[in-house]
Design a protein around this motif. Structure first.
Motif, PDB file in Angstrom:
ATOM      1  N   ILE A 104       0.848  -1.190   0.000  1.00  0.00           N
ATOM      2  CA  ILE A 104       0.000   0.000   0.000  1.00  0.00           C
ATOM      3  C   ILE A 104       0.881   1.236   0.000  1.00  0.00           C
ATOM      4  CG2 ILE A 104      -1.821   1.259   1.200  1.00  0.00           C
ATOM      5  CD1 ILE A 104      -2.672  -1.251   2.512  1.00  0.00           C
ATOM      6  N   PRO A 105       0.688   2.148  -0.949  1.00  0.00           N
ATOM      7  CA  PRO A 105       1.446   3.396  -0.916  1.00  0.00           C
ATOM      8  C   PRO A 105       0.985   4.256   0.254  1.00  0.00           C
ATOM      9  CG  PRO A 105      -0.091   3.361  -2.778  1.00  0.00           C
ATOM     10  CD  PRO A 105      -0.206   2.042  -2.103  1.00  0.00           C
ATOM     11  N   PRO A 106       1.825   5.192   0.695  1.00  0.00           N
ATOM     12  CA  PRO A 106       1.402   6.075   1.795  1.00  0.00           C
ATOM     13  C   PRO A 106       0.089   6.770   1.454  1.00  0.00           C
ATOM     14  CG  PRO A 106       3.710   6.406   1.267  1.00  0.00           C
ATOM     15  CD  PRO A 106       3.166   5.518   0.198  1.00  0.00           C
ATOM     16  N   PRO A 107      -0.867   6.790   2.368  1.00  0.00           N
ATOM     17  CA  PRO A 107      -2.172   7.394   2.062  1.00  0.00           C
ATOM     18  C   PRO A 107      -2.060   8.897   1.845  1.00  0.00           C
ATOM     19  CG  PRO A 107      -2.023   6.849   4.391  1.00  0.00           C
ATOM     20  CD  PRO A 107      -0.809   6.265   3.741  1.00  0.00           C
ATOM     21  N   THR A 108      -2.765   9.379   0.847  1.00  0.00           N
ATOM     22  CA  THR A 108      -2.808  10.815   0.589  1.00  0.00           C
ATOM     23  C   THR A 108      -3.801  11.480   1.535  1.00  0.00           C
ATOM     24  OG1 THR A 108      -4.574  10.583  -1.051  1.00  0.00           O
ATOM     25  CG2 THR A 108      -2.286  10.402  -1.852  1.00  0.00           C
ATOM     26  N   ASP A 109      -3.744  12.809   1.606  1.00  0.00           N
ATOM     27  CA  ASP A 109      -4.681  13.543   2.465  1.00  0.00           C
ATOM     28  C   ASP A 109      -6.119  13.321   2.019  1.00  0.00           C
ATOM     29  OD1 ASP A 109      -2.657  14.552   4.046  1.00  0.00           O
ATOM     30  OD2 ASP A 109      -2.400  16.357   2.827  1.00  0.00           O
ATOM     31  N   GLU A 110      -6.331  13.269   0.711  1.00  0.00           N
ATOM     32  CA  GLU A 110      -7.686  13.047   0.211  1.00  0.00           C
ATOM     33  C   GLU A 110      -8.202  11.673   0.629  1.00  0.00           C
ATOM     34  OE1 GLU A 110     -10.199  13.403  -3.993  1.00  0.00           O
ATOM     35  OE2 GLU A 110      -8.010  13.534  -3.991  1.00  0.00           O
ATOM     36  N   LEU A 111      -7.317  10.663   0.593  1.00  0.00           N
ATOM     37  CA  LEU A 111      -7.713   9.331   1.006  1.00  0.00           C
ATOM     38  C   LEU A 111      -8.016   9.293   2.505  1.00  0.00           C
ATOM     39  CD1 LEU A 111      -8.001   6.385  -0.054  1.00  0.00           C
ATOM     40  CD2 LEU A 111      -5.670   6.005   0.760  1.00  0.00           C
ATOM     41  N   LEU A 112      -7.217   9.983   3.299  1.00  0.00           N
ATOM     42  CA  LEU A 112      -7.456  10.029   4.743  1.00  0.00           C
ATOM     43  C   LEU A 112      -8.758  10.749   5.070  1.00  0.00           C
ATOM     44  CD1 LEU A 112      -3.856  10.801   6.071  1.00  0.00           C
ATOM     45  CD2 LEU A 112      -5.061   8.608   6.081  1.00  0.00           C
ATOM     46  N   LEU A 113      -9.071  11.787   4.305  1.00  0.00           N
ATOM     47  CA  LEU A 113     -10.336  12.490   4.518  1.00  0.00           C
ATOM     48  C   LEU A 113     -11.515  11.562   4.233  1.00  0.00           C
ATOM     49  CD1 LEU A 113     -11.997  15.019   5.080  1.00  0.00           C
ATOM     50  CD2 LEU A 113     -11.682  15.686   2.693  1.00  0.00           C
ATOM     51  N   LEU A 114     -11.447  10.828   3.128  1.00  0.00           N
ATOM     52  CA  LEU A 114     -12.502   9.860   2.818  1.00  0.00           C
ATOM     53  C   LEU A 114     -12.599   8.788   3.902  1.00  0.00           C
ATOM     54  CD1 LEU A 114     -12.182   9.274  -1.043  1.00  0.00           C
ATOM     55  CD2 LEU A 114     -14.157  10.174   0.186  1.00  0.00           C
ATOM     56  N   LEU A 115     -11.447   8.350   4.400  1.00  0.00           N
ATOM     57  CA  LEU A 115     -11.448   7.362   5.479  1.00  0.00           C
ATOM     58  C   LEU A 115     -12.188   7.893   6.695  1.00  0.00           C
ATOM     59  CD1 LEU A 115     -10.550   4.785   6.903  1.00  0.00           C
ATOM     60  CD2 LEU A 115      -8.345   5.897   7.375  1.00  0.00           C
ATOM     61  N   GLY A 116     -11.927   9.141   7.059  1.00  0.00           N
ATOM     62  CA  GLY A 116     -12.623   9.732   8.195  1.00  0.00           C
ATOM     63  C   GLY A 116     -14.121   9.803   7.980  1.00  0.00           C
ATOM     64  N   GLN A 117     -14.537  10.153   6.763  1.00  0.00           N
ATOM     65  CA  GLN A 117     -15.966  10.248   6.471  1.00  0.00           C
ATOM     66  C   GLN A 117     -16.635   8.879   6.506  1.00  0.00           C
ATOM     67  OE1 GLN A 117     -15.691  12.187   2.672  1.00  0.00           O
ATOM     68  NE2 GLN A 117     -15.541  14.250   3.545  1.00  0.00           N
ATOM     69  N   GLU A 118     -15.984   7.879   5.921  1.00  0.00           N
ATOM     70  CA  GLU A 118     -16.553   6.537   5.900  1.00  0.00           C
ATOM     71  C   GLU A 118     -16.476   5.867   7.270  1.00  0.00           C
ATOM     72  OE1 GLU A 118     -17.982   4.523   3.242  1.00  0.00           O
ATOM     73  OE2 GLU A 118     -18.302   6.597   2.609  1.00  0.00           O
ATOM     74  N   LEU A 119     -15.448   6.206   8.040  1.00  0.00           N
ATOM     75  CA  LEU A 119     -15.275   5.574   9.345  1.00  0.00           C
ATOM     76  C   LEU A 119     -16.457   5.875  10.266  1.00  0.00           C
ATOM     77  CD1 LEU A 119     -12.945   3.797  10.239  1.00  0.00           C
ATOM     78  CD2 LEU A 119     -12.000   5.742  11.472  1.00  0.00           C
ATOM     79  N   LYS A 120     -17.041   7.028  10.109  1.00  0.00           N
ATOM     80  CA  LYS A 120     -18.223   7.372  10.904  1.00  0.00           C
ATOM     81  C   LYS A 120     -19.367   6.412  10.612  1.00  0.00           C
ATOM     82  CE  LYS A 120     -21.396  11.227  11.726  1.00  0.00           C
ATOM     83  NZ  LYS A 120     -21.716  12.640  11.375  1.00  0.00           N
ATOM     84  N   LEU A 121     -19.559   6.058   9.331  1.00  0.00           N
ATOM     85  CA  LEU A 121     -20.613   5.114   8.951  1.00  0.00           C
ATOM     86  C   LEU A 121     -20.270   3.694   9.389  1.00  0.00           C
ATOM     87  CD1 LEU A 121     -21.277   6.470   5.336  1.00  0.00           C
ATOM     88  CD2 LEU A 121     -22.535   6.998   7.426  1.00  0.00           C
ATOM     89  N   VAL A 122     -18.997   3.327   9.247  1.00  0.00           N
ATOM     90  CA  VAL A 122     -18.572   2.004   9.696  1.00  0.00           C
ATOM     91  C   VAL A 122     -18.811   1.850  11.200  1.00  0.00           C
ATOM     92  CG1 VAL A 122     -16.602   0.454   9.954  1.00  0.00           C
ATOM     93  CG2 VAL A 122     -16.873   1.764   7.847  1.00  0.00           C
ATOM     94  N   ALA A 123     -18.498   2.883  11.962  1.00  0.00           N
ATOM     95  CA  ALA A 123     -18.680   2.825  13.409  1.00  0.00           C
ATOM     96  C   ALA A 123     -20.158   2.692  13.776  1.00  0.00           C
ATOM     97  CB  ALA A 123     -18.079   4.070  14.059  1.00  0.00           C
ATOM     98  N   GLN A 124     -21.029   3.357  13.042  1.00  0.00           N
ATOM     99  CA  GLN A 124     -22.465   3.234  13.304  1.00  0.00           C
ATOM    100  C   GLN A 124     -22.917   1.789  13.138  1.00  0.00           C
ATOM    101  OE1 GLN A 124     -24.472   5.975  10.718  1.00  0.00           O
ATOM    102  NE2 GLN A 124     -23.748   7.792  11.801  1.00  0.00           N
ATOM    103  N   PHE A 125     -22.438   1.144  12.088  1.00  0.00           N
ATOM    104  CA  PHE A 125     -22.785  -0.256  11.853  1.00  0.00           C
ATOM    105  C   PHE A 125     -22.134  -1.168  12.891  1.00  0.00           C
ATOM    106  CE2 PHE A 125     -20.997  -4.163   9.918  1.00  0.00           C
ATOM    107  CZ  PHE A 125     -22.168  -4.900   9.821  1.00  0.00           C
ATOM    108  N   TYR A 126     -20.873  -0.928  13.155  1.00  0.00           N
ATOM    109  CA  TYR A 126     -20.086  -1.793  14.038  1.00  0.00           C
ATOM    110  C   TYR A 126     -20.613  -1.783  15.471  1.00  0.00           C
ATOM    111  CZ  TYR A 126     -15.792  -3.702  16.170  1.00  0.00           C
ATOM    112  OH  TYR A 126     -14.882  -4.460  16.858  1.00  0.00           O
ATOM    113  N   LEU A 127     -21.003  -0.600  15.934  1.00  0.00           N
ATOM    114  CA  LEU A 127     -21.469  -0.456  17.317  1.00  0.00           C
ATOM    115  C   LEU A 127     -22.970  -0.616  17.450  1.00  0.00           C
ATOM    116  CD1 LEU A 127     -19.315   2.681  18.219  1.00  0.00           C
ATOM    117  CD2 LEU A 127     -18.799   0.304  18.779  1.00  0.00           C
ATOM    118  N   GLY A 128     -23.659  -0.743  16.301  1.00  0.00           N
ATOM    119  CA  GLY A 128     -25.123  -0.765  16.334  1.00  0.00           C
ATOM    120  C   GLY A 128     -25.710  -1.977  17.012  1.00  0.00           C
TER     121      GLY A 128
END
Length: 661
Positions: A104-128
């Motif tokens: 995996i190449p080092p994550p770009t800022d844009e990729l990290l931003l998307l990760l943060g946005q998606e992580l919120k949805l993943v957490a909703q499912f994971y903790l639901g």
């Protein structure tokens, strides 16, 4: 799969198949592709070496998580993402201990931003599911890394996710969160500290077991944890880096609101706040002033004399700060600051109340137009805050200058503020007529339509005072011929209110032909519609007899003469359909006859459709005469169903029949 959902409802929508996905799988055989799971496809894209493919995969992260289930998310996805965000750029091509992440190449800022946005949805499912083995702390290492990156938007998104996760955390996890916030606060670089300032206010609910500081038991473990949080925040407020102090000042008000009255003497609410308000950087001072607006009214409710002693001097200094940005930020939040200082709650603090109003006068008369415009937007709330006595003493003398300000935005906001103040109930009618009447007339004659519309669109709120605003009414008549259609539309909306305020004799002699009938024939459809939307109120004010004798003949004549313009017929029909809600007796019979005639005889399908839908609405009116329904409406609808060719009209007629049955 277009959509994925959990038991709690829809979580994410899968983006459409993309060219990036196809390219990242170009070297994969059909056999291998058919056997891949969604998670393996996600990994394949992430490790393809293409930035576009990695971004495309990250947009699907929450959907992939749902297809995997909580167990696999915990055992595979979270470790994978943790390794991805914590790897060093220099080691991206070398071997690692974790399988599948070496390439995996080092994550770009844009990729990290998307990760943060998606992580919120993943957490909703994971903790639901509510299962204790799926814990909030599983996400903390990922978010801790995101909170330390250089890019501001990534850190901000990490703080947003931290705040969401904190809502699901429990007191048993307090030690984990405390360890996290200590690492961020004590980091060597400024970026984790900036994120810590945004995260820390949300931790009070965890360490005090969902209670704010005001309710935490003194001298207990919760009390000690809250004190430790406050000590950490004070470190951020006194940091040598301006960026950290700026972030601390930005969130200080929320910390004060969460910690509560019990910790007022800990130093944060007085010494630290004062220090930030006196900071050498105006970017820090402008945010520290807003802390007074965010601190909640809890302190003033407990002891307004305390807020007067400690916070009122800060307000006074900010109103005369040498930096216009500080004064501007204060002006934008002035009424909230005044509410939180709360000296108006204690009659003994008359001089302090006067000082608050004097500070408001200072920003209202500021040399910078941006400051004046921001301050005047709070005029109505400050009138309610200080009452009539402070209004006549401090604010009333300023109104002519504000109404004549050289900047249009100041005049526009002043016009709106005066309308809200007049409607607020804090001032007597005599004061409103005396102080506001000439100003409203001047606003209506302003060269900018935005200023005129602020009065026109809100004048109905003080319709009961129009009897004493003769100059305003005269100006309204002139504005019915304005070149700007929005002005004419606003005048049209006011005509029924004028009838209510000035009486039907005035309406008949002054408004009927020059205004009502003229605007009804306006070339702009929105103006015509505004006229007819006033029919229910006009029927209520004038009565059925007046409508039938003085207004309906004009409307019927216009309806008959506009055979070439079906839009005019639609407008008239819509107005009378609305009027049927307040009409009764002979007028209601005439309205039903008019709508039935349009349904059965008009040659334009659009007109028949409006009539059919109108009859459907009229049937549902509780006061509708059943004899009219059975004798006129039902036969007309049945006849139309037999002859009508338009599907929409037929459907509306059928809906009406279903209601009758």
């Amino acid at each position: 799969m277009a959509e994925a959902s959990s038991e709690g409802g829809s979580i994410s929508v899968l983006p459409a198949p993309s060219i990036q996905l196809a390219r990242s799988l170009a070297t994969t055989s059909v056999e291998d592709l058919s056997s891949m799971t969604p998670y393996q496809l996600f990994q394949k894209q992430m490790e393809s070496g293409s930035t576009e493919a990695a971004l495309d995969a990250m947009k699907r992260l929450s959907v992939v998580a749902i297809t995997m289930g909580q167990d696999e998310v915990k055992s595979e996805m979270i470790p994978y993402l943790t390794t991805m965000v914590t790897q060093s750029p220099s080691a991206s091509g070398g071997p690692t201990a974790s399988s599948g992440v070496a390439s995996i190449p080092p994550p770009t800022d844009e990729l990290l931003l998307l990760l943060g946005q998606e992580l919120k949805l993943v957490a909703q499912f994971y903790l639901g599911a509510g299962d204790k083995k799926y814990a909030v702390e599983d996400f903390l290492p990922i978010l801790e890394r995101l909170a330390a990156v250089e890019e501001t938007v990534v850190r901000d998104q990490a703080v947003v996710v931290f705040a969401e996760l904190a809502k699901s955390a429990v007191a048993a996890q307090a030690s984990i969160w405390m360890a996290l916030i200590k690492r961020l606060v004590n980091a060597d670089w400024f970026t984790p500290k900036v994120s810590a300032a945004g995260i820390l206010p949300h931790l009070f609910a965890i360490v005090t077991d969902k209670k704010n500081g005001a309710n935490a038991p003194a001298n207990g473990p919760q009390h000690s944890a809250a004190l430790e949080l406050l000590a950490l925040y004070k470190e951020l407020c006194t940091d040598e880096t301006p960026m950290v102090r700026r972030a601390a000042a930005q969130h200080l008000g929320h910390v004060l609101a969460q910690s509560g009255w019990i910790y007022r003497d800990d130093g944060l609410a007085v010494a630290t706040l004062t220090r930030l308000c006196h900071d050498e950087q105006d970017s820090v001072r402008r945010l520290a002033v807003v802390a007074l607006a965010d601190a909640s009214t809890l302190y003033a409710e407990q002891n307004p004399q305390w807020t007067a002693q400690h916070w009122l001097p800060l307000l006074k200094e900010a109103s005369t700060d040498l930096s216009w940005r500080v004064r501007h930020n204060l002006a934008k939040n002035f009424s909230s600051v005044a509410d939180n200082i709360g000296v108006n709650k204690d009659r003994r603090l008359t001089s302090e109340q006067g000082l608050v109003m004097a500070c408001f006068v200072t920003v209202l008369t500021d040399v910078e137009a941006e400051v004046r415009a921001a301050a005047v937007a709070h005029l109505a709330r400050m009138v309610a805050w200080g009452g009539q006595s402070h209004f006549t003493t401090h604010l009333q003398p300023l109104l002519p200058a504000l109404a004549d300000d050289v900047v249009m935005e100041v005049r526009s906001k002043c016009a709106l503020a005066l309308m809200d103040a007049a409607h607020g109930g804090a001032l007597e009618d005599a004061i409103i007529l005396q102080s506001f009447g000439p100003l409203l007339e001047a606003f209506l004659q302003d060269e900018f339509h935005e200023v005129q519309l602020q009065v026109l669109t809100n004048l109905h709120k003080i319709a009961h005072l129009l009897q004493g605003l003769g100059g305003v009414v005269s100006t309204l008549l002139q504005m019915s011929k304005a070149t700007n259609w929005r002005v004419r539309q606003a005048v049209a909306q006011l005509l029924p209110h004028l009838a209510e305020a000035r009486g039907m004799d005035f309406f008949t002699q002054v408004l009927l032909e020059p205004a009502w009938l003229t605007l009804l024939l306006d070339p702009v459809a929105s103006v015509r519609k505004a006229i007819m939307e006033g029919m229910p109120l006009l029927v209520k004010v004038a009565g059925d007899d007046w409508i039938m004798q003085n207004l309906m003949p004009h409307h019927v004549k216009i309806y008959s003469q506009t055979s070439s313009s079906y839009l005019m017929r639609i407008t008239l029909l819509q107005g009378y359909i609305l009027a049927s809600k307040t009409a009764s007796g002979p007028l209601l019979q005439e309205v039903v006859s008019l709508v039935v005639k349009a349904l059965t005889q008009d040659k334009v399908a659009n007109v028949r459709l409006v009539a059919a839908r109108g009859l459907c609405d009229m049937i549902q009116i509780e006061t509708m005469d059943s004899a009219l329904v059975q004798g006129q409406i039902k036969p007309a609808i049945s006849k139309t169903l037999e002859q009508e060719e338009d599907d929409d009209v037929r459907q509306s007629c059928q809906d009406s029949l279903d209601l009758i049955k």
